[in-house]
Design an enzyme around this catalytic site. Structure first.
Site, mmCIF file in Angstrom:
data_model
loop_
_atom_site.group_PDB
_atom_site.id
_atom_site.type_symbol
_atom_site.label_atom_id
_atom_site.label_comp_id
_atom_site.label_asym_id
_atom_site.label_seq_id
_atom_site.Cartn_x
_atom_site.Cartn_y
_atom_site.Cartn_z
ATOM 1 N N ASN A 1 -6.044 1.598 4.138
ATOM 2 C CA ASN A 1 -3.984 1.784 4.080
ATOM 3 C C ASN A 1 -3.409 2.622 3.182
ATOM 4 O O ASN A 1 -4.225 1.693 1.789
ATOM 5 C CB ASN A 1 -4.326 0.160 4.395
ATOM 6 N N HIS B 1 -1.468 0.753 9.600
ATOM 7 C CA HIS B 1 -0.195 0.344 8.377
ATOM 8 C C HIS B 1 -0.298 -1.610 9.026
ATOM 9 O O HIS B 1 -0.289 -1.090 9.966
ATOM 10 C CB HIS B 1 0.777 0.513 8.358
ATOM 11 N N PRO C 1 -3.251 -0.582 -3.384
ATOM 12 C CA PRO C 1 -2.633 -1.835 -3.794
ATOM 13 C C PRO C 1 -1.781 -2.584 -3.418
ATOM 14 O O PRO C 1 -1.324 -2.531 -2.523
ATOM 15 C CB PRO C 1 -0.873 -0.604 -4.562
ATOM 16 N N ASN C 2 -2.395 -3.904 -3.819
ATOM 17 C CA ASN C 2 -1.514 -5.273 -3.234
ATOM 18 C C ASN C 2 -2.363 -5.778 -2.449
ATOM 19 O O ASN C 2 -1.752 -6.806 -2.073
ATOM 20 C CB ASN C 2 -0.054 -5.055 -3.456
ATOM 21 N N ALA D 1 1.463 1.196 -0.624
ATOM 22 C CA ALA D 1 2.456 2.036 -1.099
ATOM 23 C C ALA D 1 3.049 3.031 -1.426
ATOM 24 O O ALA D 1 3.339 4.182 -1.639
ATOM 25 C CB ALA D 1 3.234 1.353 -2.439
ATOM 26 N N GLU E 1 -4.927 6.970 9.592
ATOM 27 C CA GLU E 1 -4.114 6.143 8.468
ATOM 28 C C GLU E 1 -3.275 4.238 9.202
ATOM 29 O O GLU E 1 -3.181 5.154 10.072
ATOM 30 C CB GLU E 1 -2.373 6.670 8.483
ATOM 31 N N ARG F 1 10.561 -1.244 8.837
ATOM 32 C CA ARG F 1 11.455 -1.992 7.312
ATOM 33 C C ARG F 1 12.170 -0.600 6.630
ATOM 34 O O ARG F 1 13.049 0.278 6.816
ATOM 35 C CB ARG F 1 10.407 -2.174 6.529
ATOM 36 N N ARG G 1 0.488 -12.408 0.629
ATOM 37 C CA ARG G 1 1.842 -11.909 0.260
ATOM 38 C C ARG G 1 2.764 -11.606 1.558
ATOM 39 O O ARG G 1 1.631 -10.842 2.493
ATOM 40 C CB ARG G 1 0.964 -10.032 0.112
ATOM 41 N N TYR H 1 2.738 -9.187 6.506
ATOM 42 C CA TYR H 1 1.546 -8.829 6.385
ATOM 43 C C TYR H 1 0.863 -9.913 7.267
ATOM 44 O O TYR H 1 -0.765 -9.295 7.611
ATOM 45 C CB TYR H 1 1.159 -8.244 4.789
HETATM 46 C C1 DQA Z 1 1.656 -0.861 4.114
HETATM 47 C C2 DQA Z 1 3.015 -0.692 4.442
HETATM 48 C C3 DQA Z 1 3.729 -0.276 2.849
HETATM 49 O O1 DQA Z 1 5.031 0.374 2.999
HETATM 50 C C4 DQA Z 1 3.340 -1.500 1.218
HETATM 51 O O2 DQA Z 1 3.717 -0.575 0.823
HETATM 52 C C5 DQA Z 1 2.405 -2.423 2.066
HETATM 53 C C6 DQA Z 1 1.453 -2.279 2.653
HETATM 54 C C7 DQA Z 1 1.144 -2.155 5.914
HETATM 55 O O3 DQA Z 1 0.290 -2.090 5.431
HETATM 56 O O4 DQA Z 1 2.253 -1.975 5.981
HETATM 57 O O5 DQA Z 1 1.804 -1.684 1.063
HETATM 58 O O6 DQA Z 1 0.938 -0.219 4.667
#
Ligand code: DQA
Length: 156
Positions: free
Chosen positions: A73, A102, A10-11, A76, A100, A109, A18, A23
Site C-alpha cells: 500500500n 488500497h 506513510p500515515n 500517498a 498494489e 475520491r 485515521r 479507511y
Molecule cells: C490509500 C489511498 C491514498 O490515496 C492515501 O494517500 C492513503 C491510503 C488507501 O489505502 O486507500 O494514505 O493508499
C-alpha cells in the site's frame, strides 16, 4: 517456501483512528493478524510500515534480493513517487508478484488520487475493500503459488 512482504506507506500506522469513515476501524495489527491467519503455514510473511520514501524503496530492493513477493500500500506515494515506481518495477521485473492495494477506492475520491504512478508496473491492483483488500491480495498470491496446500518452492 515463498515469502511475502506486506509494506505499508506513510500515515498507515494511524489506521484505526485515521479518517475511519474512509479507511475503516481496523488497525495495522488487525490487518497483520488477518493475513497471518490466512497465510498459515503456506507462506512466510513479514510486515513493514514506514513514512519514509527511501526506506520503502530499500525494502523493495531487499524483496528483490530475497525473492519475496510484495503486497504494497504505497499510500500517498501512489500518486507521485516515480522513485517508488522504479523500485516496484525492479520487483516485477525480477519475476516477482507485486500487488498494489488500497483500503479506499482512490478513483472515487479527490482528483489527485485518480492517478497511480505505481499501477503500470504492478502485477495487479486491489482497491476499495478496506482491510479485505490486503486479504484478497494475499489470496491471489497463494493462488499463484498453486493453492494453500501446495508446498512447491520452485514457483515464486
Ligand atoms: C490509500 C489511498 C491514498 O490515496 C492515501 O494517500 C492513503 C491510503 C488507501 O489505502 O486507500 O494514505 O493508499
Amino acid at each position: 517456501m515463498a515469502h511475502v512482504l506486506v509494506a505499508h506507506g506513510p500515515n498507515l500506522q494511524r489506521l484505526g483512528s485515521r479518517e475511519p469513515e474512509i479507511y475503516g476501524t481496523a488497525t495495522l495489527a488487525d490487518i497483520e493478524s488477518a493475513l497471518r491467519a490466512r497465510a498459515s503455514d503456506s507462506l512466510e510473511i513479514s510486515f513493514e510500515q514506514t513514512d519514509d520514501e527511501a526506506t520503502l524503496i530499500g525494502l523493495l530492493h531487499h524483496a528483490v534480493d530475497n525473492q519475496s513477493h510484495v503486497i504494497l500500500n504505497p499510500a500517498a506515494f501512489t500518486h507521485y513517487s516515480y522513485a517508488l515506481r522504479d523500485a516496484c518495477a525492479l520487483v516485477t521485473g525480477a519475476g516477482l508478484t507485486l500487488i498494489e492495494v488500497h483500503l479506499s477506492n482512490p478513483h472515487a475520491r479527490e482528483e489527485f488520487r485518480h492517478q497511480s504512478v505505481i499501477s503500470a508496473v504492478a502485477t495487479g491492483v486491489i482497491a476499495g475493500f478496506g482491510a479485505d483488500s490486503y486479504v484478497l491480495a494475499l489470496d491471489q498470491i497463494i493462488s499463484l503459488q498453486g493453492g494453500p496446500s501446495h508446498g512447491n518452492n520452485e514457483r515464486h
